[in-house]
Design a protein around this motif. Structure first.
Motif, PDB file in Angstrom:
ATOM      1  N   LYS A   4       0.849  -1.206  -0.033  1.00  0.00           N
ATOM      2  CA  LYS A   4       0.059   0.069   0.052  1.00  0.00           C
ATOM      3  C   LYS A   4       1.026   1.330  -0.088  1.00  0.00           C
ATOM      4  CE  LYS A   4      -3.591   2.284   2.794  1.00  0.00           C
ATOM      5  NZ  LYS A   4      -4.479   2.063   3.912  1.00  0.00           N
ATOM      6  N   PHE A   5       0.432   2.310  -0.869  1.00  0.00           N
ATOM      7  CA  PHE A   5       1.488   3.468  -0.923  1.00  0.00           C
ATOM      8  C   PHE A   5       0.290   4.619  -0.798  1.00  0.00           C
ATOM      9  CE2 PHE A   5       4.359   0.910  -3.264  1.00  0.00           C
ATOM     10  CZ  PHE A   5       5.442   1.301  -2.519  1.00  0.00           C
ATOM     11  N   VAL A   6       0.665   5.646  -0.056  1.00  0.00           N
ATOM     12  CA  VAL A   6      -0.265   6.786   0.285  1.00  0.00           C
ATOM     13  C   VAL A   6       0.557   8.054  -0.321  1.00  0.00           C
ATOM     14  CG1 VAL A   6      -1.262   8.170   1.962  1.00  0.00           C
ATOM     15  CG2 VAL A   6      -1.317   5.650   2.251  1.00  0.00           C
ATOM     16  N   TYR A   7       0.019   8.719  -0.903  1.00  0.00           N
ATOM     17  CA  TYR A   7       0.329  10.274  -1.547  1.00  0.00           C
ATOM     18  C   TYR A   7      -0.395  11.145  -1.211  1.00  0.00           C
ATOM     19  CZ  TYR A   7       2.508   6.550  -4.412  1.00  0.00           C
ATOM     20  OH  TYR A   7       3.119   5.309  -4.775  1.00  0.00           O
ATOM     21  N   ALA A   8       0.025  12.417  -0.753  1.00  0.00           N
ATOM     22  CA  ALA A   8      -0.683  13.429  -0.521  1.00  0.00           C
ATOM     23  C   ALA A   8       0.003  14.894  -0.866  1.00  0.00           C
ATOM     24  CB  ALA A   8      -0.680  13.571   0.999  1.00  0.00           C
ATOM     25  N   ILE A   9      -0.998  15.634  -1.248  1.00  0.00           N
ATOM     26  CA  ILE A   9      -0.396  16.747  -1.609  1.00  0.00           C
ATOM     27  C   ILE A   9      -1.418  18.071  -1.441  1.00  0.00           C
ATOM     28  CG2 ILE A   9      -1.370  16.645  -4.127  1.00  0.00           C
ATOM     29  CD1 ILE A   9       1.527  17.929  -5.053  1.00  0.00           C
ATOM     30  N   TYR A  10      -1.054  19.359  -1.197  1.00  0.00           N
ATOM     31  CA  TYR A  10      -1.861  20.278  -0.855  1.00  0.00           C
ATOM     32  C   TYR A  10      -2.132  21.217  -1.974  1.00  0.00           C
ATOM     33  CZ  TYR A  10      -1.333  18.556   4.297  1.00  0.00           C
ATOM     34  OH  TYR A  10      -1.471  17.960   5.082  1.00  0.00           O
ATOM     35  N   THR A 105      -5.381  13.200  -1.327  1.00  0.00           N
ATOM     36  CA  THR A 105      -4.765  12.104  -0.810  1.00  0.00           C
ATOM     37  C   THR A 105      -5.154  10.842  -1.826  1.00  0.00           C
ATOM     38  OG1 THR A 105      -5.067  12.815   1.546  1.00  0.00           O
ATOM     39  CG2 THR A 105      -4.184  10.463   1.239  1.00  0.00           C
ATOM     40  N   THR A 107      -4.621   6.625  -2.444  1.00  0.00           N
ATOM     41  CA  THR A 107      -4.203   5.571  -1.659  1.00  0.00           C
ATOM     42  C   THR A 107      -4.190   4.536  -2.532  1.00  0.00           C
ATOM     43  OG1 THR A 107      -5.150   6.283   0.378  1.00  0.00           O
ATOM     44  CG2 THR A 107      -4.513   4.050   0.225  1.00  0.00           C
ATOM     45  N   PRO A 126       3.914  10.522  -7.858  1.00  0.00           N
ATOM     46  CA  PRO A 126       4.378  11.776  -7.202  1.00  0.00           C
ATOM     47  C   PRO A 126       4.449  12.539  -8.601  1.00  0.00           C
ATOM     48  CG  PRO A 126       5.470   9.975  -6.387  1.00  0.00           C
ATOM     49  CD  PRO A 126       4.409   9.429  -7.288  1.00  0.00           C
ATOM     50  N   ALA A 127       4.820  12.200  -9.708  1.00  0.00           N
ATOM     51  CA  ALA A 127       5.014  13.236 -10.903  1.00  0.00           C
ATOM     52  C   ALA A 127       3.758  13.656 -11.412  1.00  0.00           C
ATOM     53  CB  ALA A 127       5.794  12.298 -11.846  1.00  0.00           C
ATOM     54  N   LEU A 129       0.914  14.146  -9.684  1.00  0.00           N
ATOM     55  CA  LEU A 129       0.399  14.786  -8.611  1.00  0.00           C
ATOM     56  C   LEU A 129       0.988  16.251  -8.412  1.00  0.00           C
ATOM     57  CD1 LEU A 129      -0.433  12.488  -5.875  1.00  0.00           C
ATOM     58  CD2 LEU A 129      -2.009  13.361  -7.499  1.00  0.00           C
ATOM     59  N   SER A 130       2.451  16.437  -8.717  1.00  0.00           N
ATOM     60  CA  SER A 130       3.031  17.580  -8.443  1.00  0.00           C
ATOM     61  C   SER A 130       2.875  18.312  -9.773  1.00  0.00           C
ATOM     62  CB  SER A 130       4.414  17.436  -8.026  1.00  0.00           C
ATOM     63  OG  SER A 130       5.170  16.727  -8.968  1.00  0.00           O
ATOM     64  N   LYS A 133      -0.731  19.869  -9.346  1.00  0.00           N
ATOM     65  CA  LYS A 133      -0.430  20.852  -8.581  1.00  0.00           C
ATOM     66  C   LYS A 133      -0.245  22.143  -9.482  1.00  0.00           C
ATOM     67  CE  LYS A 133       2.011  22.871  -4.513  1.00  0.00           C
ATOM     68  NZ  LYS A 133       1.045  23.424  -3.598  1.00  0.00           N
ATOM     69  N   HIS A 142       3.981  20.293 -15.807  1.00  0.00           N
ATOM     70  CA  HIS A 142       5.441  19.944 -16.174  1.00  0.00           C
ATOM     71  C   HIS A 142       5.285  19.260 -17.340  1.00  0.00           C
ATOM     72  CE1 HIS A 142       5.592  19.836 -11.581  1.00  0.00           C
ATOM     73  NE2 HIS A 142       5.993  21.072 -11.874  1.00  0.00           N
TER      74      HIS A 142
ATOM     75  N   SER B  24       6.547  -0.090   4.103  1.00  0.00           N
ATOM     76  CA  SER B  24       5.213   1.045   4.096  1.00  0.00           C
ATOM     77  C   SER B  24       4.306   0.547   5.170  1.00  0.00           C
ATOM     78  CB  SER B  24       4.478   0.831   2.539  1.00  0.00           C
ATOM     79  OG  SER B  24       3.976   2.075   2.201  1.00  0.00           O
ATOM     80  N   ASN B  53       4.740  17.111   5.349  1.00  0.00           N
ATOM     81  CA  ASN B  53       4.014  16.259   4.255  1.00  0.00           C
ATOM     82  C   ASN B  53       4.790  14.971   3.863  1.00  0.00           C
ATOM     83  OD1 ASN B  53       1.680  15.393   2.956  1.00  0.00           O
ATOM     84  ND2 ASN B  53       2.048  16.477   1.256  1.00  0.00           N
ATOM     85  N   ASN B  69       5.563   9.699   2.177  1.00  0.00           N
ATOM     86  CA  ASN B  69       5.084  10.506   1.117  1.00  0.00           C
ATOM     87  C   ASN B  69       6.131  11.133   0.346  1.00  0.00           C
ATOM     88  OD1 ASN B  69       3.157  11.717  -0.512  1.00  0.00           O
ATOM     89  ND2 ASN B  69       3.116  13.571   0.819  1.00  0.00           N
ATOM     90  N   VAL B  71       6.033  12.679  -2.552  1.00  0.00           N
ATOM     91  CA  VAL B  71       5.640  13.942  -3.435  1.00  0.00           C
ATOM     92  C   VAL B  71       6.378  15.186  -3.036  1.00  0.00           C
ATOM     93  CG1 VAL B  71       3.481  15.513  -3.985  1.00  0.00           C
ATOM     94  CG2 VAL B  71       3.265  12.786  -3.534  1.00  0.00           C
ATOM     95  N   GLN B  74       9.703  15.064  -4.808  1.00  0.00           N
ATOM     96  CA  GLN B  74       9.274  15.138  -6.284  1.00  0.00           C
ATOM     97  C   GLN B  74       9.205  16.672  -6.479  1.00  0.00           C
ATOM     98  OE1 GLN B  74       8.843  12.707  -8.503  1.00  0.00           O
ATOM     99  NE2 GLN B  74       8.410  14.025 -10.093  1.00  0.00           N
ATOM    100  N   GLN B  75       8.664  17.496  -5.679  1.00  0.00           N
ATOM    101  CA  GLN B  75       8.248  18.837  -6.038  1.00  0.00           C
ATOM    102  C   GLN B  75       9.566  19.515  -5.863  1.00  0.00           C
ATOM    103  OE1 GLN B  75       4.785  18.666  -3.233  1.00  0.00           O
ATOM    104  NE2 GLN B  75       4.576  20.842  -4.374  1.00  0.00           N
ATOM    105  N   GLU B  78      11.383  18.669  -9.353  1.00  0.00           N
ATOM    106  CA  GLU B  78      10.653  19.565 -10.506  1.00  0.00           C
ATOM    107  C   GLU B  78      11.150  20.938 -10.421  1.00  0.00           C
ATOM    108  OE1 GLU B  78       9.000  18.136 -12.585  1.00  0.00           O
ATOM    109  OE2 GLU B  78       8.108  16.276 -11.864  1.00  0.00           O
TER     110      GLU B  78
END
Lengths: 156, 106
Positions: A4-10, A105, A107, A126-127, A129-130, A133, A142, B24, B53, B69, B71, B74-75, B78
């Protein structure tokens, strides 16, 4: 165990804009490898990711949908035999306001230890999601996430 | 972005990230295993990593599981890695990995 992987970005945007950016082709083409998704976005309906030439890279089903807050997908890779062989995974996309941003988020989980599929998506998310953003906050994604992937070289 | 660099600028916190990279979804107790840190210290470091984060936690039943995480990292990439440099850098890191074996650099 690593399944399981979790990625989060604001992201500084509104929940509705982010939701639209996640599912509408005119947005996803800009940050998600020139791909778009096909689905009628109701619970139980089929779902797939399609490249401009019509290739289906991933497909599955909408397990749960609650716009503009939650989307749960049954997700199976269709493009690379070794990833397809691992069977379906489950992706949960969750949006919630935090301060003046929306927390996104993602998952992604699979019932298999040391999954190659999760290894592949762990490079992709990650690529993507960023880039998403950047697209929503600056109007520009990008460049490397706008290219159509090839089977042996793709970021997702 | 300051908060990410500050969070990364500590050996103990990088050790926690390494542990989450290898496995994980660990509980606080699992994270504390084999570490020369008190539970309180791990809790404090985790809070800093979560604020940046770099770590996301999710409840599963009675347990709170922690995930790395990637991300924000990655930012950072980038921001400074130019689109034209990407493939050359990939080649160089692949070469370095091959020459040095899969061992992590210290």
């Amino acid at each position: 165990m690593k399944n399981k992987f979790v990625y989060a970005i604001y992201i500084r945007t509104t929940q509705q804009k982010l939701w639209d950016a996640l599912i509408k082709p005119e947005f996803t083409k800009q940050y998600w490898c020139n791909s778009h998704q096909e689905s009628n976005w109701t619970q139980g309906s089929p779902w797939k990711i399609v490249l401009p030439d019509g290739t289906t890279t991933d497909m599955g089903e909408i397990i749960e949908i609650d716009p503009p807050k939650k989307l749960v997908l049954k997700w199976q890779n269709e493009w690379r035999p070794e990833l397809k062989a691992e069977g379906p995974s489950r992706a949960t996309i969750f949006l919630e306001p935090v301060g003046d941003t929306i927390k996104l988020t993602v998952t992604h989980e699979i019932e298999k230890d040391d999954s190659k599929f999760l290894g592949a998506v762990s490079n992709g998310w990650p690529a993507i999601l960023s880039s998403l953003k950047s697209l929503l906050e600056t109007g520009e994604s990008h460049e490397h996430t706008r290219k159509t992937p090839t089977r042996d070289k793709c970021i997702v | 972005m300051d908060i990410v660099f500050k969070a990364l600028a500590d050996e103990s916190r990088r050790q926690l990230l390494d542990k989450l990279h290898a496995h994980s979804g660990l509980t606080l107790s699992q994270l504390c295993e084999d570490l020369a840190m008190t539970r309180q210290a791990v809790t404090k470091h985790l809070r800093i990593l979560e604020d940046a984060n770099l770590v996301v936690s999710q409840k599963q039943g009675r347990n709170k599981l922690h995930y790395l995480n990637p991300v924000p990292i990655q930012q950072i990439a980038e921001r400074w890695i130019d689109k034209f440099e990407r493939s050359q850098l990939r080649l160089l890191t692949d070469l370095k990995k091959q020459l040095e074996g899969e061992a992590d650099e210290k």
